[in-house]
Enzyme design. Sequence first.
Site, PDB file in Angstrom:
ATOM      1  N   GLY A 238     -28.088  45.715  17.293  1.00 53.30           N
ATOM      2  CA  GLY A 238     -26.885  45.089  17.826  1.00 53.30           C
ATOM      3  C   GLY A 238     -27.066  44.444  19.186  1.00 53.30           C
ATOM      4  O   GLY A 238     -26.087  43.994  19.783  1.00 53.30           O
ATOM      5  N   GLY A 282     -32.184  43.109  15.445  1.00 55.35           N
ATOM      6  CA  GLY A 282     -32.351  42.082  14.415  1.00 55.35           C
ATOM      7  C   GLY A 282     -32.132  40.713  15.037  1.00 55.35           C
ATOM      8  O   GLY A 282     -33.070  39.991  15.355  1.00 55.35           O
ATOM      9  N   ARG A 283     -30.851  40.388  15.289  1.00 52.99           N
ATOM     10  CA  ARG A 283     -30.502  39.050  15.787  1.00 52.99           C
ATOM     11  C   ARG A 283     -31.171  38.725  17.112  1.00 52.99           C
ATOM     12  O   ARG A 283     -31.522  37.572  17.365  1.00 52.99           O
ATOM     13  CB  ARG A 283     -28.988  38.911  15.913  1.00 52.99           C
ATOM     14  CG  ARG A 283     -28.376  39.648  17.101  1.00 52.99           C
ATOM     15  CD  ARG A 283     -26.865  39.619  17.051  1.00 52.99           C
ATOM     16  NE  ARG A 283     -26.386  40.249  15.851  1.00 52.99           N
ATOM     17  CZ  ARG A 283     -25.467  39.719  15.025  1.00 52.99           C
ATOM     18  NH1 ARG A 283     -24.914  38.562  15.320  1.00 52.99           N
ATOM     19  NH2 ARG A 283     -25.105  40.361  13.937  1.00 52.99           N
ATOM     20  N   CYS A 350     -17.281  22.402  -0.730  1.00 50.23           N
ATOM     21  CA  CYS A 350     -15.866  22.223  -1.053  1.00 50.23           C
ATOM     22  C   CYS A 350     -15.039  23.401  -0.562  1.00 50.23           C
ATOM     23  O   CYS A 350     -14.498  24.177  -1.355  1.00 50.23           O
ATOM     24  CB  CYS A 350     -15.700  22.044  -2.549  1.00 50.23           C
ATOM     25  SG  CYS A 350     -16.620  20.636  -3.140  1.00 50.23           S
TER      26      CYS A 350
HETATM   27  C1  PLP Z   1     -27.353  45.121  11.009  1.00 45.27           C
HETATM   28  C2  PLP Z   1     -28.061  46.316  11.486  1.00 45.27           C
HETATM   29  C3  PLP Z   1     -29.010  46.213  12.502  1.00 45.27           C
HETATM   30  C4  PLP Z   1     -29.299  44.931  13.239  1.00 45.27           C
HETATM   31  O1  PLP Z   1     -28.180  44.379  13.852  1.00 45.27           O
HETATM   32  P1  PLP Z   1     -28.372  43.140  14.844  1.00 45.27           P
HETATM   33  O2  PLP Z   1     -27.005  42.844  15.313  1.00 45.27           O
HETATM   34  O3  PLP Z   1     -28.959  42.034  14.052  1.00 45.27           O
HETATM   35  O4  PLP Z   1     -29.305  43.600  15.921  1.00 45.27           O
HETATM   36  C5  PLP Z   1     -29.721  47.346  12.839  1.00 45.27           C
HETATM   37  N1  PLP Z   1     -29.496  48.521  12.220  1.00 45.27           N
HETATM   38  C6  PLP Z   1     -28.583  48.657  11.236  1.00 45.27           C
HETATM   39  C7  PLP Z   1     -28.398  49.969  10.589  1.00 45.27           C
HETATM   40  C8  PLP Z   1     -27.826  47.568  10.851  1.00 45.27           C
HETATM   41  O5  PLP Z   1     -26.914  47.703   9.891  1.00 45.27           O
END
Ligand code: PLP
Length: 426
Positions: A238, A282-283, A350
Amino acid sequence: MKLEIAGAEASQLAARFGTPVYVYDQNRLEERMRQFRQVFSSPLFDCHVAYASKAFCCLAMMQLVQREGLWADAVSGGELYTAMKAGFDMNHILFHGNSKTDAELEMALEAGVGTIVVDNLAEAGRLAFLSTGHPGSRTRTLLRINPGVEAHTHAYIVTADIDSKFGISITRSQEIIETCRILDEAPNLDFAGFHAHIGSQIFEPEAFAAEIYKVTAFTKEFQDHTGLQISCLDLGGGFAARYTDKDSCPPVETVCRRILEAMTEAVKRHGLSVRELIIEPGRSIAAEAGWTLYTVGSIKDTEHRRYVFVDGGMNDNLRPALYQAEYEAVLADRMDEEKSETVTVAGKCCESGDIILRDGRLQPARPGDILAVASTGAYGQSMASNYNKLPVPGTLFVKDGQARWVIRPQDLEDLIRNEEPLPEES
Ligand SMILES: *Cc1c(COP(=O)(O)O)cnc(C)c1O
């Protein structure tokens, strides 16, 4: 001035490879991974950075993640399969998901996945049973708990969303204890600790500190009550990414330092036996390294808006439609011109919600211009669809000016590849 991505001119990439196209700056991906590895380390804990592969998952990305020494998580048989095919060390995989099927659990056990993150009581029972079919193996497990901390961008709430579909709420401690006992007693499983994930696009390091406070206090109670030792805590992902000017993300270093500081303090205060820490960005690894290039088609004025139409849309970037996500765009060859117009960049699907940029600033666009949207590297390609029978664009990695496909674009034949026509009427 022209937009360059890792030393390659964006408009030349568009001319050579076509649009729409996803383009990743490989140098930047590598730097970001290295940075996480460097700053998330401590003399007190074994620290692991596990890339959340759902943000962007393909063979080349998983190879890069492995090369840079990160771990990875997978949430489905498909993500697991991709990691396997990329030659990823299965010991360094965390297998997640609130609704894993028996087939997926079996696949994970068979592949020798290092850690399975169990979501609920029923799953623990299924996994314990399935693992008996793998004598001699020992799969580490974590239990996903919901600490009741929820982060939304700049705010976080303590004791929120105890009804989340993910994990078991710490308000249900008996159920957690029962689940952990199952995991602990299964002969081929090894119960190691807890996992929590409090949200996405978290700007505030204190949100992680609040999570740690709740998780460690719970861990202390749990240990006292059960005698089970917790050796590993996974704090989830996150970490915020910068999508627009409005996002001022704290440096990764600041956030990681706050996490390690809070953990160090909590472990001392509660006398915990935690030796290993995991985070799952992740992001924040993938987003800013990625661009989407489009070609501008028609420009249309309505009473209140100027629409700039592009040759892609919500099928290659669902985030604006799904959660009103905001982006910034530029005209790749006209970077030195002023962004003098307010326009809405719309796709070709669409759906009225098929918007890439709503009332954003842009240089005056002309048909044929290459429009580049920034920070599309996370949850763009990975959420792509074939809506309106649009092929999913290809993905390029660019490193030191050299571009290569890492995912080839789909063609029309790909769109009907798995289809079966009805038999001819006789
Ligand atoms: C989605 C998720 C992440 C990554 O979230 P980001 O916002 O992309 O960093 C990490 N761990 C779990 C369990 C997730 O569901």
